[in-house]
Each structure stands twice: as structure tokens, then as C-alpha cells.
Design a protein around this motif. Structure first.
Motif, PDB file in Angstrom:
ATOM      1  N   ASN A 273     -45.930  32.875 -19.069  1.00 51.50           N
ATOM      2  CA  ASN A 273     -46.384  34.106 -18.110  1.00 51.50           C
ATOM      3  C   ASN A 273     -45.481  34.367 -17.077  1.00 51.50           C
ATOM      4  N   SER A 274     -45.011  33.238 -16.584  1.00 47.77           N
ATOM      5  CA  SER A 274     -43.872  33.521 -15.439  1.00 47.77           C
ATOM      6  C   SER A 274     -42.536  34.204 -15.747  1.00 47.77           C
ATOM      7  N   LEU A 275     -42.547  34.202 -17.279  1.00 47.99           N
ATOM      8  CA  LEU A 275     -41.081  34.977 -17.759  1.00 47.99           C
ATOM      9  C   LEU A 275     -41.530  36.552 -18.230  1.00 47.99           C
ATOM     10  N   ALA A 276     -43.047  36.656 -18.248  1.00 47.11           N
ATOM     11  CA  ALA A 276     -43.230  38.108 -18.949  1.00 47.11           C
ATOM     12  C   ALA A 276     -43.129  39.066 -17.907  1.00 47.11           C
ATOM     13  N   ASN A 277     -42.336  39.961 -18.198  1.00 41.59           N
ATOM     14  CA  ASN A 277     -42.169  41.191 -17.811  1.00 41.59           C
ATOM     15  C   ASN A 277     -41.598  42.330 -18.587  1.00 41.59           C
ATOM     16  N   SER A 278     -41.446  43.321 -17.977  1.00 39.12           N
ATOM     17  CA  SER A 278     -41.014  44.610 -18.685  1.00 39.12           C
ATOM     18  C   SER A 278     -40.042  44.347 -19.953  1.00 39.12           C
ATOM     19  N   ASP A 279     -38.770  43.420 -19.763  1.00 41.50           N
ATOM     20  CA  ASP A 279     -37.918  43.177 -20.636  1.00 41.50           C
ATOM     21  C   ASP A 279     -38.633  42.408 -21.909  1.00 41.50           C
ATOM     22  N   ASP A 280     -39.530  41.846 -21.670  1.00 45.28           N
ATOM     23  CA  ASP A 280     -40.140  40.928 -22.761  1.00 45.28           C
ATOM     24  C   ASP A 280     -41.128  41.515 -23.809  1.00 45.28           C
ATOM     25  N   LEU A 281     -41.147  42.851 -23.652  1.00 45.85           N
ATOM     26  CA  LEU A 281     -42.115  43.505 -24.508  1.00 45.85           C
ATOM     27  C   LEU A 281     -41.366  43.711 -25.917  1.00 45.85           C
ATOM     28  N   ASP A 282     -42.395  43.746 -26.878  1.00 48.94           N
ATOM     29  CA  ASP A 282     -41.811  43.801 -28.267  1.00 48.94           C
ATOM     30  C   ASP A 282     -41.376  45.170 -28.563  1.00 48.94           C
ATOM     31  N   TYR A 283     -40.102  45.281 -28.939  1.00 48.80           N
ATOM     32  CA  TYR A 283     -39.496  46.531 -29.218  1.00 48.80           C
ATOM     33  C   TYR A 283     -39.265  46.786 -30.651  1.00 48.80           C
ATOM     34  N   GLN A 284     -39.356  47.904 -31.207  1.00 49.65           N
ATOM     35  CA  GLN A 284     -39.521  48.213 -32.418  1.00 49.65           C
ATOM     36  C   GLN A 284     -38.231  49.314 -32.817  1.00 49.65           C
ATOM     37  N   ILE A 285     -37.081  48.770 -32.569  1.00 52.97           N
ATOM     38  CA  ILE A 285     -36.048  49.814 -32.633  1.00 52.97           C
ATOM     39  C   ILE A 285     -35.132  49.477 -33.884  1.00 52.97           C
ATOM     40  N   HIS A 286     -35.514  48.461 -34.504  1.00 49.36           N
ATOM     41  CA  HIS A 286     -34.609  48.007 -35.902  1.00 49.36           C
ATOM     42  C   HIS A 286     -35.552  47.880 -37.136  1.00 49.36           C
ATOM     43  N   HIS A 287     -36.447  48.933 -37.326  1.00 51.04           N
ATOM     44  CA  HIS A 287     -37.511  48.878 -38.391  1.00 51.04           C
ATOM     45  C   HIS A 287     -37.024  49.581 -39.702  1.00 51.04           C
ATOM     46  N   ASN A 288     -36.003  50.050 -39.322  1.00 52.73           N
ATOM     47  CA  ASN A 288     -35.146  50.555 -40.529  1.00 52.73           C
ATOM     48  C   ASN A 288     -34.019  49.828 -41.127  1.00 52.73           C
ATOM     49  N   LYS A 289     -33.940  49.358 -42.562  1.00 55.70           N
ATOM     50  CA  LYS A 289     -33.081  48.674 -42.858  1.00 55.70           C
ATOM     51  C   LYS A 289     -32.888  47.207 -42.357  1.00 55.70           C
ATOM     52  N   THR A 290     -33.931  46.701 -41.969  1.00 55.04           N
ATOM     53  CA  THR A 290     -33.761  45.300 -41.241  1.00 55.04           C
ATOM     54  C   THR A 290     -35.111  44.618 -41.605  1.00 55.04           C
ATOM     55  N   VAL A 291     -35.159  43.204 -41.483  1.00 51.30           N
ATOM     56  CA  VAL A 291     -36.406  42.575 -41.712  1.00 51.30           C
ATOM     57  C   VAL A 291     -36.757  42.024 -40.568  1.00 51.30           C
ATOM     58  N   SER A 292     -38.217  41.979 -40.080  1.00 57.77           N
ATOM     59  CA  SER A 292     -38.387  41.576 -38.884  1.00 57.77           C
ATOM     60  C   SER A 292     -39.286  39.972 -39.097  1.00 57.77           C
ATOM     61  N   PHE A 293     -38.873  39.303 -38.072  1.00 55.42           N
ATOM     62  CA  PHE A 293     -39.163  37.957 -37.939  1.00 55.42           C
ATOM     63  C   PHE A 293     -40.091  37.751 -36.704  1.00 55.42           C
ATOM     64  N   LYS A 294     -41.402  37.178 -36.919  1.00 54.56           N
ATOM     65  CA  LYS A 294     -42.424  37.024 -35.892  1.00 54.56           C
ATOM     66  C   LYS A 294     -42.823  35.462 -35.625  1.00 54.56           C
ATOM     67  N   ARG A 295     -43.816  35.236 -34.696  1.00 52.49           N
ATOM     68  CA  ARG A 295     -44.398  34.116 -34.656  1.00 52.49           C
ATOM     69  C   ARG A 295     -45.020  33.484 -35.718  1.00 52.49           C
ATOM     70  N   GLU A 296     -45.726  34.507 -36.588  1.00 47.43           N
ATOM     71  CA  GLU A 296     -46.428  34.380 -37.903  1.00 47.43           C
ATOM     72  C   GLU A 296     -45.847  34.612 -39.037  1.00 47.43           C
ATOM     73  N   LYS A 297     -44.459  34.818 -38.833  1.00 46.97           N
ATOM     74  CA  LYS A 297     -43.554  35.361 -40.110  1.00 46.97           C
ATOM     75  C   LYS A 297     -42.242  34.888 -40.100  1.00 46.97           C
ATOM     76  N   SER A 298     -42.097  33.810 -40.985  1.00 41.92           N
ATOM     77  CA  SER A 298     -40.731  33.196 -41.133  1.00 41.92           C
ATOM     78  C   SER A 298     -40.425  32.921 -42.501  1.00 41.92           C
ATOM     79  N   LEU A 299     -39.445  32.985 -42.995  1.00 42.76           N
ATOM     80  CA  LEU A 299     -38.509  32.414 -44.292  1.00 42.76           C
ATOM     81  C   LEU A 299     -38.326  30.884 -44.378  1.00 42.76           C
ATOM     82  N   LYS A 300     -38.560  30.375 -45.630  1.00 40.22           N
ATOM     83  CA  LYS A 300     -38.185  29.004 -45.850  1.00 40.22           C
ATOM     84  C   LYS A 300     -38.101  28.754 -47.312  1.00 40.22           C
ATOM     85  N   THR A 301     -36.684  28.225 -47.570  1.00 35.94           N
ATOM     86  CA  THR A 301     -36.653  27.933 -49.147  1.00 35.94           C
ATOM     87  C   THR A 301     -37.775  27.150 -49.737  1.00 35.94           C
TER      88      THR A 301
END
Length: 479
Positions: A273-301
Motif C-alpha cells: 500500500n505504501s507504494l501504491a500511487n498513480s504510477d501503479d495503476l494497471d495500464y492497457q496500452i499493449h492489448h494489440n499483438k501482445t499477450v498479457s500476464f497477470k497475478r492469476e495468469k502465467s505460463l509454464k511448460t
């Protein structure tokens, strides 16, 4: 005399008990299904971790002292005592390593037997010449050269040079990828366990089993996909342009990567919480031709990346190209972008984000199984939400990082003069190397200064002793 012998026996018994506890605990013995002499010998391997060498030598020194003290009662000479101590230490270590075959949590190693035997012999040497060693140290501390002779100084100087030479040699031969594990998984967007997840976007990952020269580095930035797709040494080629259920390696040398599910991740792995500020908001600027990784979304062999691990280990070099953008500028953990690992504490390689910095860990006999000593830091790489191409090459102990363009590079070389820091008594956990501030020449100057200072003191003492022994006063006194 009786009290002295009791002390020796106590040291012998306690050191033996300590060795057994340290090497075969937790005593959960199980007999393998197919146990034969052939399978026993196959169980032995050569450990390639310098810290293990040091631990195994130190572990048997008290035993060597106890053995030498016990044997000396039988009136053997010093050389016989040392040889017998070496032999008994080797027999004990061999039996311990054979017993470890019955322990699923332990591994048997030929290098352990060698180091344990040397430790026992060193303990015997310390016992046999304990009086001379104590007398010499006491005279040096008092600055009394009259209590020292040139023969003693010559032996000390020769021993010091031998120890330093062997230490440098050990550091030098362990600058490689020989301790990589073939059975580690490749994970993208988190650790293989699903923890320390990274939030961001990725477009491609290429790994080849050799380093790139300067001209190839330029081509890798100018025409990334075309260049890597034509490389014969390419062992991993992953392109993330759209969402899929699973991703296949274009070289067909890597198991398919599938999305991990049911991740339970503590909040402490992420932005507080101490680090949370306007710079920490989730940005969606690469939603085209990229794959998004999140807390609940990661890849593994689906299976261990056997071919990838083995080829990089055998070639002892690699190049890795990654194009990614952070979706949060103050991730901590470090958040794992790429991880070639078995668990959160056992890995071959890791690329991560710590706040706005790029972090990198690579496993070598020097850096150990966790590959965390040192951890390499390149500051402020993720100070925006733009896609960044990160190219890393490794060959002959030299790491080179290229960020976005060939001219923007950082270098580090695994040498005795740069890796000795980890073995200093005052080095603490969390040793990090800021590659922006790293200076190879400065490291070499400090390293050789530390080595040469004791040698200069010993040589100076020899010169003073020689001068004093040849002075007219000394000759008159002797006459």
C-alpha cells in the motif's frame, strides 16, 4: 595428561557425531528398488559448488585433529599420523556417501569424499605442528623476529602461495553452467510455483545455445524474428501475438506452455500500500499483438524443459532475447518475468522486475543453487510502460546485457577477482551487483591488493630477519 587425552577423545566423538548429523540427517532410509553395484556407482556425481567444497573441508578438520591426537599416543611420527588421518577420513567419508544412497533427500558425490579427506588431513597437520603454528603467530603478533627463523617464514610463504593459487584455480574452473539441472521447468509471468507473479506484456522470447558476436547483436535488434528464426543454434522460439490456450515452441524442442490456474499468491509478493500511487495503476496500452500476464495468469511448460536446459549446460553459453513491457512500475519480489527453475529457491536462470529495475540471476558453481549471490541489477529499465527488447549473452564467464539497442549495454565478468566477495567473512546475504556501477578494473585492484598485502608483510619480515641475522651485532652475539 589424562585431562588432555579426555579432551581429545571428546573432540573425536563430538566431531564424528556432528558429521553424521550433518550428512545423513533426517535418517529416513529407504532401499531403492533396483540396488546393485552398477547402480551405486551411477548414483555418484561430481558436485560443482564452491561453497560445498569449503563446507566439506571445514567439516572434517575437527575430526582430523581428534584422530591425530588419538593416533599420536601410539608414538607414530608426524608424517605417519597425517597419512593415517587422511586414510581414516577417506574411509569414513566413502561410507557416508554410500549410506546417502539410501536417503532420498541426499546425493552422493565423489568431490565430497575428496574434500572430506583433505579436511581430515588438514586437521592432522594442524595438530602435528600446533606448537610451531602457535609460536609463529605469537611471534608475528608481538613483532619479535628473534623468535622466527627463515625456514619457518619460507614454509609459511610457500603455504600461503599454494593456498592462494589453489583458491584462484577453484574459482576459475567453476565459472561455467555445469551445475544446471536438466529437469527444470520454464515459466513466463511468474515463478514455476505460481508465486512472485509479474504483471506485464510480452511479444517474443528467443533462446539459443551460443553467444552472439557484435554484428549478430546488431541484426538481432534490426530484424529480431527473421534473425533468430534462421539461427541453427536456436533452441526456443516463442511468439506471443494473441491469446491462445497453449503456446508451442517453433523449434519443437520445448514442451508446450500452458496457463497456470488456481494461483494463491500472498499480497506481500506484490506492491504494498505504501507504494501504491498513480504510477501503479494497471495500464492497457499493449492489448494489440501482445499477450498479457497477470497475478492469476502465467505460463509454464507442461513438462521439464529438458532439451533447453541440457543444451545450454553443454554449450556453456547462451543468448536470450525478450521483448516485454511492464504493466506496473513498482513490482517487487522480484516479480518473475522468465524463470527456468524447479522451485522458488532452485533455479538455472531468472529474469525479473524489482520496482523499476531489471534483475537477473544465473546458476553457476559460484552463485549456487539459488543463483542469488550475486543478483544482477540494471536500474530504471521499467520506468515506463513501453515495450523493451532485452538481449542477454553469456560466454566464457562474461555476461553482456543489451537494452533496446546494441550501444546500450552492461557487462559483467565472472572472474576470481569478482566472485571472491561472496566468500569473505563479512559478506552478508543479499549481495547485489549494480551493473551501472560495476568496474572490472576496480574489482581486480581490490582483489590483488587483498592477496598481496599478507604476502608483502611476510616477505618484509623475511628481509628484516635476514638483515638482523647478518648484522655485526648479531654475529658478535652469536660468537
Amino acid at each position: 595428561m589424562i585431562k588432555y587425552r579426555s579432551l581429545i577423545y571428546w573432540l573425536l566423538i563430538s566431531s564424528f557425531a556432528s558429521i553424521c548429523f550433518a550428512t545423513i540427517f533426517p535418517f529416513n532410509f529407504t532401499v531403492p528398488e533396483s540396488l546393485s553395484w552398477q547402480s551405486v556407482f551411477k548414483q555418484f556425481y561430481w558436485a560443482t559448488n564452491i561453497k560445498d567444497y569449503i563446507r566439506n573441508i571445514l567439516l572434517f578438520i575437527p575430526l582430523g585433529i581428534g584422530l591425530a591426537g588419538t593416533i599420536s599416543i601410539k608414538k607414530f611420527n608426524y608424517y605417519q599420523i597425517i597419512i593415517i588421518t587422511l586414510f581414516i577420513s577417506a574411509i569414513l567419508s566413502t561410507n557416508i556417501e554410500l549410506i546417502q544412497i539410501l536417503l532420498p533427500s541426499r546425493f552422493s558425490s565423489m568431490s565430497d569424499i575428496i574434500c572430506n579427506s583433505l579436511g581430515g588431513a588438514l586437521g592432522g597437520i594442524l595438530y602435528c605442528w600446533r606448537s610451531d603454528i602457535i609460536h609463529f603467530i605469537y611471534a608475528i603478533l608481538r613483532g619479535d623476529t628473534t623468535q622466527i627463523n627463515l625456514k619457518q617464514l619460507a614454509i609459511v610463504i610457500a603455504s600461503y602461495c599454494l593456498v592462494i593459487t589453489l583458491s584462484i584455480w577453484f574459482l576459475k574452473i567453476n565459472i561455467n553452467l555445469s551445475n544446471w539441472d536438466d529437469d527444470y521447468y520454464l515459466a513466463i509471468g511468474s515463478e514455476v510455483t505460481g508465486k512472485t507473479a509479474w504483471k506485464g506484456y510480452m511479444t517474443s522470447l528467443y533462446i539459443c545455445d551460443r553467444s552472439l558476436d557484435n554484428q549478430e547483436v546488431i541484426q538481432a535488434f534490426e530484424q529480431t524474428h527473421t534473425f533468430f528464426s534462421q539461427l541453427p543454434s536456436l533452441v526456443t522460439s516463442l511468439v506471443f501475438l494473441d491469446e491462445q490456450e497453449k503456446y508451442s515452441d517453433n523449434t519443437q524442442q520445448l514442451p508446450d506452455l500452458v496457463w497456470q490456474s488456481e494461483l494463491t499468491l500472498p499480497q506481500t509478493n506484490y506492491v504494498s500500500n505504501s507504494l501504491a500511487n498513480s504510477d501503479d495503476l494497471d495500464y492497457q496500452i499493449h492489448h494489440n499483438k501482445t499477450v498479457s500476464f497477470k497475478r492469476e495468469k502465467s505460463l509454464k511448460t507442461e513438462f521439464p524443459a529438458f532439451s533447453l536446459n541440457k543444451k545450454l549446460k553443454q554449450s556453456n553459453e547462451f543468448s536470450l532475447s525478450l521483448t516485454a513491457a511492464s504493466n506496473r512500475l513498482k513490482q517487487v519480489g522480484p516479480a518473475r518475468i522468465i524463470s527456468l527453475a524447479e522451485s522458488i529457491s532452485e533455479r538455472n536462470l531468472m529474469i525479473g522486475q524489482e520496482k523499476r529495475n531489471l534483475t537477473f540471476r544465473v546458476r553457476t558453481p559460484t552463485t549456487g543453487d539459488t543463483a542469488a549471490q550475486p543478483e544482477f541489477i540494471i536500474p530504471n529499465i521499467f520506468d515506463d510502460y513501453n515495450l523493451h527488447q532485452i538481449l542477454i549473452t553469456y560466454t566464457q564467464g562474461k555476461l553482456t546485457f543489451y537494452i533496446d539497442q546494441p550501444s546500450h549495454q552492461y557487462n559483467y565478468e565472472f572472474r576470481p577477482s569478482t566472485t571472491y566477495v561472496f566468500y569473505l567473512p563479512w559478506t552478508i546475504n543479499g549481495w547485489r551487483v549494480n551493473l551501472r556501477d560495476f568496474n572490472l578494473l576496480q574489482s581486480q585492484f581490490t582483489f590483488y591488493g587483498i592477496i598481496l598485502l599478507p604476502l608483502a608483510i611476510l616477505i618484509n619480515a623475511s628481509i628484516l630477519l635476514l638483515i638482523s641475522s647478518n648484522s655485526p651485532y648479531s654475529r658478535t652475539k652469536l660468537h
